[in-house]
Design a protein around this motif. Structure first.
Motif, short mmCIF file in Angstrom:
data_model
loop_
_atom_site.label_atom_id
_atom_site.label_comp_id
_atom_site.label_asym_id
_atom_site.label_seq_id
_atom_site.Cartn_x
_atom_site.Cartn_y
_atom_site.Cartn_z
N THR A 23 0.83 -1.38 -0.04
CA THR A 23 -0.10 0.02 -0.15
C THR A 23 0.85 1.36 -0.01
O THR A 23 1.82 1.31 0.81
N SER A 24 0.44 2.29 -0.87
CA SER A 24 1.26 3.53 -0.99
C SER A 24 0.11 4.58 -0.70
O SER A 24 -1.11 4.54 -0.80
N TYR A 25 0.63 5.52 0.08
CA TYR A 25 -0.34 6.67 0.43
C TYR A 25 -0.03 7.95 -0.10
O TYR A 25 1.21 8.49 -0.33
N VAL A 26 -0.94 8.87 -0.96
CA VAL A 26 -1.01 9.94 -1.20
C VAL A 26 -1.75 10.91 -0.44
O VAL A 26 -2.78 10.52 0.00
N ILE A 27 -1.44 12.17 -0.23
CA ILE A 27 -2.12 13.10 0.19
C ILE A 27 -2.52 14.49 -0.60
O ILE A 27 -1.70 14.95 -1.38
N ALA A 28 -3.46 14.84 -0.48
CA ALA A 28 -3.93 16.16 -0.91
C ALA A 28 -3.67 17.26 -0.31
O ALA A 28 -3.94 17.43 0.73
N VAL A 29 -2.99 18.46 -1.05
CA VAL A 29 -2.62 19.49 -0.34
C VAL A 29 -3.27 20.68 -1.23
O VAL A 29 -2.82 20.90 -2.17
N MET B 15 3.51 -2.01 -8.35
CA MET B 15 2.12 -1.68 -8.74
C MET B 15 1.74 -0.57 -7.86
O MET B 15 1.19 0.33 -8.49
N ALA B 16 1.79 -0.88 -6.73
CA ALA B 16 1.05 0.33 -5.74
C ALA B 16 1.93 1.78 -6.11
O ALA B 16 1.25 2.64 -6.11
N ASN B 17 3.34 1.62 -6.05
CA ASN B 17 4.17 2.83 -6.06
C ASN B 17 3.84 3.48 -7.50
O ASN B 17 3.71 4.68 -7.71
N ALA B 18 3.59 2.86 -8.58
CA ALA B 18 3.39 3.00 -9.81
C ALA B 18 2.20 3.94 -10.16
O ALA B 18 2.10 5.12 -10.47
N VAL B 19 1.13 3.17 -9.47
CA VAL B 19 -0.12 3.92 -9.65
C VAL B 19 -0.41 5.32 -8.74
O VAL B 19 -0.66 6.33 -9.15
N PHE C 108 2.78 10.46 0.04
CA PHE C 108 2.96 10.88 1.53
C PHE C 108 3.78 9.60 2.11
O PHE C 108 4.63 9.84 2.94
N SER C 109 3.54 8.38 1.53
CA SER C 109 4.36 7.35 1.96
C SER C 109 4.46 6.24 1.08
O SER C 109 3.32 5.63 0.31
N ARG C 110 5.68 5.74 0.43
CA ARG C 110 5.76 4.96 -0.51
C ARG C 110 5.52 3.15 0.05
O ARG C 110 5.51 2.88 1.40
#
Length: 218
Positions: A51-57, A128-132, A154-156
């Protein structure tokens, strides 16, 4: 005559089944369910999740509430063709695999998107998680001038060390429990021995000694 004698003394199959002790159905269900469940756990291919996490800023022209709303929107966009098509080269898998094995989740309390990938190979799940996630960040940056909200990774995703699938022992216990339950249900619905069963029971044939005494009395 011996053939007729044997036929008359043969116990019907339903009676032989009903003559088994009650616990035998439960024991058979537990044994069969445990074997099937354990075999399934051994033969099934283990699956790994990364699981990778992205955050909206938000920018200076937006606020946190706006970022929260766009995080929900980007969580739905992440599995669309526009993002997956950009991620397939980096992930090393076709778009169809990404569409089948990548899932996203958002939080109602934080402007964050979780991108999870499942694969039989831990390294592939991580890629796959990091690429998406990176493709989603690029997609958000391209629209940042209009949305005033950007995405940051936010987190790879890190390589998983243990599979998500249950072990053979766990699947065996689950199968044994299910088999025991089915055996107990079968025990409850099993026909009871009634008067008609007693009527079809073959009468005992007197032995030679008893037959001789009866003949002497005559």
């Amino acid at each position: 005559m011996s053939e007729n004698h044997t036929r008359h003394h043969r116990t019907p199959r339903p009676l032989r089944v009903r003559a088994l002790p009650p616990w035998s159905l439960v024991a058979a269900g537990v044994l069969a369910g445990g074997l099937l469940g354990g075999g399934y756990g051994v033969l099934r291919t283990p699956q790994y999740t990364a699981t990778s996490y992205v955050i909206a800023v938000p920018t200076e022209r937006a606020d946190t509430a706006t970022a929260q709303g766009f995080a929900q929107a980007y969580g739905r966009v992440a599995t669309q063709l526009a993002v997956l098509g950009d991620a397939q080269v980096e992930a090393g898998v076709p778009v169809r695999t990404l569409r089948d094995d990548v899932r996203t989740a958002t939080s109602p309390d934080a402007p964050m998107v979780a991108v999870s990938a499942v694969s039989a190979r831990p390294s592939r799940a991580t890629d796959m998680a990091n690429a998406v996630a990176r493709a989603l960040v690029r997609h958000a940056d391209a629209a940042k001038a209009g949305t005033h909200v950007g995405l940051l990774q936010f987190s790879r995703a890190v390589r998983p060390t243990e599979p998500d699938s249950a072990s053979a022992g766990v699947t065996g216990l689950v199968g044994a429990s299910a088999g025991g339950l089915l055996g107990a249900l079968a025990l409850l619905v099993r026909p009871r021995r009634g008067p008609e069963d007693e009527a079809v029971r073959p009468a005992s044939v007197p032995g030679p000694a008893v037959a001789a005494d009866a003949h002497g009395q005559l």
